[in-house]
Motif scaffolding. Structure first.
Motif, PDB file in Angstrom:
ATOM      1  N   ASN A 493       0.979  -1.545   0.172  1.00 17.75           N
ATOM      2  CA  ASN A 493      -0.162   0.278   0.100  1.00 17.75           C
ATOM      3  C   ASN A 493       0.724   1.102  -0.097  1.00 17.75           C
ATOM      4  OD1 ASN A 493      -3.169  -0.618   0.374  1.00 17.75           O
ATOM      5  ND2 ASN A 493      -2.099  -2.523   2.233  1.00 17.75           N
ATOM      6  N   ASN A 494       0.218   2.883  -0.301  1.00 18.79           N
ATOM      7  CA  ASN A 494       0.515   4.116  -0.104  1.00 18.79           C
ATOM      8  C   ASN A 494       0.268   3.876   0.797  1.00 18.79           C
ATOM      9  OD1 ASN A 494       0.061   3.274  -3.895  1.00 18.79           O
ATOM     10  ND2 ASN A 494       1.775   4.085  -3.065  1.00 18.79           N
ATOM     11  N   VAL A 495       1.012   3.994   2.091  1.00 20.92           N
ATOM     12  CA  VAL A 495       0.852   4.536   3.527  1.00 20.92           C
ATOM     13  C   VAL A 495       1.702   6.052   3.598  1.00 20.92           C
ATOM     14  CG1 VAL A 495       0.077   2.490   3.620  1.00 20.92           C
ATOM     15  CG2 VAL A 495       2.025   2.780   4.445  1.00 20.92           C
ATOM     16  N   LYS A 496       2.797   6.120   3.159  1.00 19.32           N
ATOM     17  CA  LYS A 496       3.995   7.095   4.025  1.00 19.32           C
ATOM     18  C   LYS A 496       4.042   8.029   2.939  1.00 19.32           C
ATOM     19  CE  LYS A 496       6.440   4.107   7.359  1.00 19.32           C
ATOM     20  NZ  LYS A 496       7.710   3.214   8.099  1.00 19.32           N
ATOM     21  N   ASP A 497       4.429   9.479   3.646  1.00 22.89           N
ATOM     22  CA  ASP A 497       5.268  10.091   3.495  1.00 22.89           C
ATOM     23  C   ASP A 497       6.131  10.584   4.119  1.00 22.89           C
ATOM     24  OD1 ASP A 497       3.316  10.501   1.842  1.00 22.89           O
ATOM     25  OD2 ASP A 497       2.087  12.623   2.762  1.00 22.89           O
ATOM     26  N   VAL A 498       7.382  10.660   3.535  1.00 19.01           N
ATOM     27  CA  VAL A 498       8.622  10.731   4.225  1.00 19.01           C
ATOM     28  C   VAL A 498       9.330  12.014   4.132  1.00 19.01           C
ATOM     29  CG1 VAL A 498      11.424   9.354   4.352  1.00 19.01           C
ATOM     30  CG2 VAL A 498       8.917   8.205   4.512  1.00 19.01           C
ATOM     31  N   LEU A 499       9.618  12.237   4.767  1.00 13.61           N
ATOM     32  CA  LEU A 499      10.809  13.817   4.425  1.00 13.61           C
ATOM     33  C   LEU A 499      12.202  13.241   5.006  1.00 13.61           C
ATOM     34  CD1 LEU A 499      11.106  16.916   4.793  1.00 13.61           C
ATOM     35  CD2 LEU A 499      10.708  16.708   6.379  1.00 13.61           C
ATOM     36  N   SER A 500      13.652  14.161   4.317  1.00 14.23           N
ATOM     37  CA  SER A 500      14.672  13.100   4.627  1.00 14.23           C
ATOM     38  C   SER A 500      15.973  14.590   4.828  1.00 14.23           C
ATOM     39  CB  SER A 500      15.204  12.448   3.596  1.00 14.23           C
ATOM     40  OG  SER A 500      16.350  11.696   4.043  1.00 14.23           O
TER      41      SER A 500
END
Length: 651
Positions: A493-500
């Motif tokens: 599933n598409n479940v995350k938004d990640v900031l790096s």
């Protein structure tokens, strides 16, 4: 004034290449790279220098990149799978290209770096962040580039190496090259094997005890054949064929969770590529067509209960085609146009669960890249890429970068680029039964970085360094998790938004004093990679560092050469890594502690006319550190290697 100009050119040469600072090659490097300078403007590039590559010739790609770059490599142990993570992204967000051909699995999405021997390459470089868009899409973190090049000056070349070490380990390498100014042939073969039965301190059981790893042996072997033909001074074609196989036993976890098991993996790869290049004053062409096939067998059983847990077989076939045209309009304006057409076919099946699928994918890509060089101190690029896959169209994938020499008389370079990038779901993500999700969206990434680099010569010391700050965001991050309907399987599933975000720093220093030559280099990366959203109130991963991504990673080396003797010390460190998305630390939710690994090596070179002999001994994990790279996967303590290498070259 002339002396100052020569010095500046020489320092710029060292900055661009990261090569040795010697009178002999200085002018040659300036001449060669003057034509490539515009295409690299604004790109964040890491190149391995000659000392790093030579000292790692008997290793695989994962060890070289882990030791001498800010990129984190996740390794399951000696001989086991290893993947790269640029700037906190996932393994599938790193693209690996061999002479332009993408080696990432269309089924799994990543390339196993432990199966790529450094000996099979002539050059290695990394493109970080949005810089990777110049070579292809999908590398949300960055890309690794391996190259092979003919040496037209050599009539005959013979090179061999043999290494033996602890745990019944042995490696053999051989390279044979011959030809002339019109035709070149190169043959490389390698073999590597180990019983891998090292002792370790087992902290995963109660009571804790000394233990020995079993069922962890591995064998790898391969051959690379290259033919090159120079049709004219400006036309070169080549054929490369690469076959490799590996057999790896996979040991049980040190915590002995579950019954004793039998587990192994077999890989077979065959790659062939036809490559054609034409050069002219204002127009360059590059075309290649290639085939990349992989056969993978995985088996796991519980002998105690005569039960087979998994017995899967998969085949992957990729046809890859690329055409690139570079045009020089004037001394200020240049352009690159490229077209890619790739076809992938995957068949995967688990004979136990009856899961699997058979699917194919057609990909097309179009790139337009405009380069500017309004002055000797300023250069920039703007590119647009468009892609089509599985009847999906990604119309605009843009990027832009600029590079500026801040001071006219001092080689200090300011570099920056921004980009938007996409990573399409793997075929496993879409079609694996059960759990695949054909409605997955592509992962959408935004990234930017700013670098400040400078090269200086103070007396006899040549010093280069580069500091980079980066920021990226990936939306629709794909993960596999337990099925929402409570079924036994996992689903994508598409479940995350990640900031790096973070910083990267690297440096090299060199000093020649009397009969001694001292060299040093190092790198450091601080990476904060967090999940910006949590789907449920019970999900405690919001704002937490992603699992297995260290915030801190670094390394440094020192070497001293006197006559034909070389002493080298390497020190590499990895920060704390969490194994739970909540980042909890307790007896039940383990973390992986930070560690520093040391390596000490001593070498002696013997030269006689066109022949050279090198003897080298090394002590790995010098201080016998007890550590884990992956939870409950033991790593060896102190161990030893001894190698002999010879080289004969006739020009």
């Amino acid at each position: 004034m002339k002396t100052l100009l020569v010095l500046l050119l020489s320092v710029v040469c060292v900055f661009v290449n990261g090569q040795n600072f010697t009178d002999t090659v200085r002018i040659q490097e300036v001449k060669v790279l003057a034509k490539k300078r515009v295409e690299e403007a604004g790109l964040k590039i890491t190149r391995t220098d000659s000392l790093q590559r030579v000292s790692s010739l008997t290793t695989d790609l994962s060890e070289l990149i882990s030791d001498y770059s800010p990129v984190f490599v996740k390794s399951y142990g000696r001989g086991s799978a290893a993947t790269a993570s640029f700037r906190g992204t996932a393994a599938s967000h790193t693209q690996v290209l061999w002479n332009g051909m993408n080696l990432n699995s269309p089924m799994r999405g990543f390339a196993d770096l432990s199966l790529l021997p450094v000996f099979f390459t002539d050059e290695i470089y990394l493109l970080h962040g949005g810089s990777s868009l110049t070579k292809g899409s999908g590398a949300l973190g960055g890309s690794i580039h391996l190259g092979n090049n003919p040496d037209w000056r050599t009539r005959f070349h013979l090179e061999g190496m043999a290494e033996t070490g602890s745990f019944h380990s042995r490696k053999s390498f051989l390279k044979l090259g011959m030809g002339g100014k019109q035709f070149q042939s190169s043959t490389r073969i390698f073999y590597e094997g180990s019983e891998n039965d090292f002792p370790f301190y087992n902290s995963g059981v109660i009571p804790k005890r000394n233990d020995t790893l079993t069922n962890a042996d591995y064998r790898k072997a391969g051959i690379l054949q290259e033919f090159y033909l120079r049709h004219a001074e400006n036309k070169v074609s080549g054929v490369r064929l690469w076959y490799q196989e590996s057999n790896r036993n996979l040991p049980q976890l040190m915590s002995y969770q579950g019954s004793e098991r039998e587990e192994y993996q077999e890989d077979r790869q065959f790659r062939v590529q036809y490559d054609w290049k034409k050069y002219s004053e204002g127009l360059n062409y590059h075309f290649f067509s290639g085939l990349n096939t992989t056969r993978l067998d995985y088996y796991r059983a519980t002998p105690e209960f005569q039960f087979v847990n998994a017995d899967s077989k998969s085949s992957e076939t990729s046809f890859l085609n690329h055409l690139r045209i570079f045009r020089k309009f004037s001394d200020q304006y240049f352009a690159t146009v490229s077209v890619d057409v790739n076809y992938h076919e995957v068949e995967a099946k688990d004979n136990v669960s009856s899961g699997g699928y058979k699917e194919n994918r057609l990909e097309t890509s179009l790139l337009f890249n405009l380069h500017f060089k309004p002055s000797e101190r300023l250069a920039a690029f703007v590119l647009i890429r468009s892609e089509n896959y599985d009847k999906h169209v990604v119309p605009l994938i843009p990027a832009a970068g600029v590079e500026w020499q801040v001071f006219r008389e001092v080689p200090v370079i300011l570099r920056s680029n921004v980009a938007r990038n996409y990573h399409k779901p793997t075929l496993n993500d879409l079609y694996w039964l059960p759990g695949g999700n054909p409605d997955l969206l592509p992962e959408d990434g935004y990234t930017g970085d700013v670098s400040l680099a400078g090269d200086f010569r103070i007396g006899k010391v040549v010093f280069t360094n580069e500091l980079t700050g980066f920021l990226s965001k990936v939306e629709n991050w794909i993960i596999w998790r337990p099925a929402s309907n409570g079924a036994y399987y996992w689903e994508a599933n598409n479940v995350k938004d990640v900031l790096s975000k973070g910083i990267e720093y690297s440096f090299t220093a060199e000093l020649e004093w009397r009969k001694f030559r001292f060299r040093s280099g190092g790198n450091y990366a601080f990476t904060s990679t967090v999940n910006l959203n949590a789907e449920r109130s019970a999900d405690e991963s919001r704002g937490k560092q992603l699992i297995y991504i260290p915030k801190h990673k670094g390394g440094i080396y020192f070497s001293s050469t006197w006559k034909e003797f070389t002493l080298k010390y390497d020190l590499n460190g990895i920060g704390k890594r969490f194994t739970r998305s909540s980042n909890q630390e307790s007896d039940f939710e383990q973390v992986l502690n930070p560690y520093w690994l040391s390596r000490l090596s001593f070498g002696k070179q013997v030269l006689w006319k066109d022949f050279s002999l090198n003897l080298k001994c090394a002590v790995e994990n010098l201080f016998d550190l007890n550590y884990q790279s992956i939870l409950w996967r033991p790593m060896p303590g102190r161990f030893y290697t001894f190698s002999v290498a010879f080289k004969y070259r006739k020009e």
